[in-house]
Motif scaffolding. Structure first.
Motif, PDB file in Angstrom:
ATOM      1  N   VAL A   8      56.552  21.281  60.828  1.00 12.34           N
ATOM      2  CA  VAL A   8      57.884  21.032  60.885  1.00 12.34           C
ATOM      3  C   VAL A   8      58.370  21.672  59.340  1.00 12.34           C
ATOM      4  N   GLY A   9      58.880  22.694  59.233  1.00 14.32           N
ATOM      5  CA  GLY A   9      59.204  23.085  57.853  1.00 14.32           C
ATOM      6  C   GLY A   9      57.644  23.339  57.199  1.00 14.32           C
ATOM      7  N   SER A  10      57.835  22.873  55.781  1.00 14.73           N
ATOM      8  CA  SER A  10      56.538  22.950  55.133  1.00 14.73           C
ATOM      9  C   SER A  10      55.639  21.837  55.188  1.00 14.73           C
ATOM     10  N   THR A  11      55.871  21.219  56.258  1.00 12.30           N
ATOM     11  CA  THR A  11      55.099  20.050  56.508  1.00 12.30           C
ATOM     12  C   THR A  11      54.287  20.233  57.862  1.00 12.30           C
ATOM     13  N   VAL A  12      52.677  19.676  57.818  1.00 14.13           N
ATOM     14  CA  VAL A  12      52.390  19.781  58.894  1.00 14.13           C
ATOM     15  C   VAL A  12      52.092  18.095  59.511  1.00 14.13           C
ATOM     16  N   LEU A  13      52.414  18.237  60.765  1.00 14.67           N
ATOM     17  CA  LEU A  13      52.383  16.646  61.276  1.00 14.67           C
ATOM     18  C   LEU A  13      51.229  16.570  62.299  1.00 14.67           C
ATOM     19  N   LEU A  14      50.136  15.676  62.058  1.00 14.75           N
ATOM     20  CA  LEU A  14      48.855  15.607  62.724  1.00 14.75           C
ATOM     21  C   LEU A  14      49.338  14.326  63.392  1.00 14.75           C
ATOM     22  N   SER A  15      48.659  14.634  64.920  1.00 17.52           N
ATOM     23  CA  SER A  15      48.726  13.381  65.702  1.00 17.52           C
ATOM     24  C   SER A  15      47.462  13.177  66.512  1.00 17.52           C
ATOM     25  N   PHE A  16      47.164  11.916  66.838  1.00 11.77           N
ATOM     26  CA  PHE A  16      46.048  11.928  67.586  1.00 11.77           C
ATOM     27  C   PHE A  16      46.678  11.862  69.220  1.00 11.77           C
ATOM     28  N   VAL A  17      45.767  12.616  69.704  1.00 16.47           N
ATOM     29  CA  VAL A  17      46.211  12.859  71.434  1.00 16.47           C
ATOM     30  C   VAL A  17      46.262  11.611  72.213  1.00 16.47           C
ATOM     31  N   ARG A  18      45.282  10.818  71.955  1.00 18.83           N
ATOM     32  CA  ARG A  18      44.905   9.675  72.819  1.00 18.83           C
ATOM     33  C   ARG A  18      44.247   8.689  71.727  1.00 18.83           C
ATOM     34  N   PRO A  19      44.342   7.478  72.517  1.00 22.42           N
ATOM     35  CA  PRO A  19      43.735   6.348  71.378  1.00 22.42           C
ATOM     36  C   PRO A  19      42.533   6.784  70.844  1.00 22.42           C
ATOM     37  N   VAL A  20      42.231   6.254  69.621  1.00 18.49           N
ATOM     38  CA  VAL A  20      41.120   6.394  68.811  1.00 18.49           C
ATOM     39  C   VAL A  20      40.823   5.335  67.937  1.00 18.49           C
ATOM     40  N   ASN A  21      39.476   5.360  67.818  1.00 19.01           N
ATOM     41  CA  ASN A  21      38.944   4.364  66.790  1.00 19.01           C
ATOM     42  C   ASN A  21      38.525   5.203  65.543  1.00 19.01           C
ATOM     43  N   LEU A  22      39.376   5.311  64.435  1.00 20.47           N
ATOM     44  CA  LEU A  22      39.038   5.791  63.467  1.00 20.47           C
ATOM     45  C   LEU A  22      37.726   5.483  62.447  1.00 20.47           C
ATOM     46  N   GLU A  23      36.612   5.722  62.807  1.00 17.72           N
ATOM     47  CA  GLU A  23      35.403   5.223  62.389  1.00 17.72           C
ATOM     48  C   GLU A  23      34.274   6.204  62.731  1.00 17.72           C
ATOM     49  N   GLY A  24      33.222   6.180  61.821  1.00 17.63           N
ATOM     50  CA  GLY A  24      32.024   7.195  61.947  1.00 17.63           C
ATOM     51  C   GLY A  24      32.511   8.676  62.179  1.00 17.63           C
ATOM     52  N   ARG A  44      51.040  19.813  52.569  1.00 16.22           N
ATOM     53  CA  ARG A  44      51.950  18.683  52.617  1.00 16.22           C
ATOM     54  C   ARG A  44      51.790  18.054  54.213  1.00 16.22           C
ATOM     55  N   LEU A  45      51.410  16.916  54.514  1.00 14.54           N
ATOM     56  CA  LEU A  45      50.840  16.514  55.807  1.00 14.54           C
ATOM     57  C   LEU A  45      51.380  15.388  55.940  1.00 14.54           C
ATOM     58  N   VAL A  46      51.749  14.881  56.994  1.00 17.70           N
ATOM     59  CA  VAL A  46      52.265  13.396  57.721  1.00 17.70           C
ATOM     60  C   VAL A  46      51.185  13.202  58.751  1.00 17.70           C
ATOM     61  N   VAL A  47      50.590  12.072  58.624  1.00 23.52           N
ATOM     62  CA  VAL A  47      49.375  11.566  59.794  1.00 23.52           C
ATOM     63  C   VAL A  47      50.213  10.577  60.542  1.00 23.52           C
ATOM     64  N   ASP A  48      50.285  10.851  61.841  1.00 22.17           N
ATOM     65  CA  ASP A  48      50.625   9.989  62.607  1.00 22.17           C
ATOM     66  C   ASP A  48      49.624   8.999  63.138  1.00 22.17           C
ATOM     67  N   LEU A  49      49.495   7.896  62.964  1.00 28.40           N
ATOM     68  CA  LEU A  49      48.475   6.755  63.293  1.00 28.40           C
ATOM     69  C   LEU A  49      48.730   5.877  64.533  1.00 28.40           C
ATOM     70  N   ASN A  50      49.967   6.486  65.184  1.00 25.34           N
ATOM     71  CA  ASN A  50      50.260   5.763  66.460  1.00 25.34           C
ATOM     72  C   ASN A  50      49.007   5.471  67.381  1.00 25.34           C
ATOM     73  N   GLN A  51      48.261   6.430  67.700  1.00 27.30           N
ATOM     74  CA  GLN A  51      47.093   6.299  68.604  1.00 27.30           C
ATOM     75  C   GLN A  51      45.961   5.628  68.021  1.00 27.30           C
ATOM     76  N   VAL A  52      45.786   5.337  66.635  1.00 24.18           N
ATOM     77  CA  VAL A  52      44.641   4.611  66.188  1.00 24.18           C
ATOM     78  C   VAL A  52      44.783   3.250  66.474  1.00 24.18           C
TER      79      VAL A  52
END
Length: 94
Positions: A8-24, A44-52
């Motif tokens: 999105v412009g000069s920014t990259v949006l990272l989104s987890f595709v399915r539910p995830v546990n951000l561990e290990g 330049r990053l935006v991390v979408d944590l909706n699925q975490v």
């Protein structure tokens, strides 16, 4: 771990595709993905944590490591759609 990327412009949006546990191992994969983006010249990053659904100390470490790498490249990292359970951990650990 599936992570979708969207420019999105000069920014990259990272989104987890399915539910995830951000561990290990998931934390390591996330950290490595961020390092690769920075190496490709996209600090330049935006991390979408909706699925975490859960985050542990490894996940927190991966977020801190990602922030450090991004800032060293004169970039920025923002979090979006942070679930209340993850927000509680982030606030607790400052």
């Amino acid at each position: 771990m599936d992570i979708a990327l969207r420019q999105v412009g000069s920014t990259v949006l990272l989104s987890f595709v399915r539910p995830v546990n951000l561990e290990g191992d998931e934390s390591i994969q996330f950290r490595d993905r961020v390092k690769n983006l920075i190496a490709d010249g996209r600090p330049r990053l935006v991390v979408d944590l909706n699925q975490v659904k859960f985050i542990d100390s490894f996940g927190l470490g991966a977020l801190v490591s990602a922030l450090r790498v991004v800032r060293s490249a004169n970039g920025d990292l923002k979090l979006a759609h942070v679930p209340s359970s993850v927000e509680a951990v982030l606030r607790l650990t400052r």
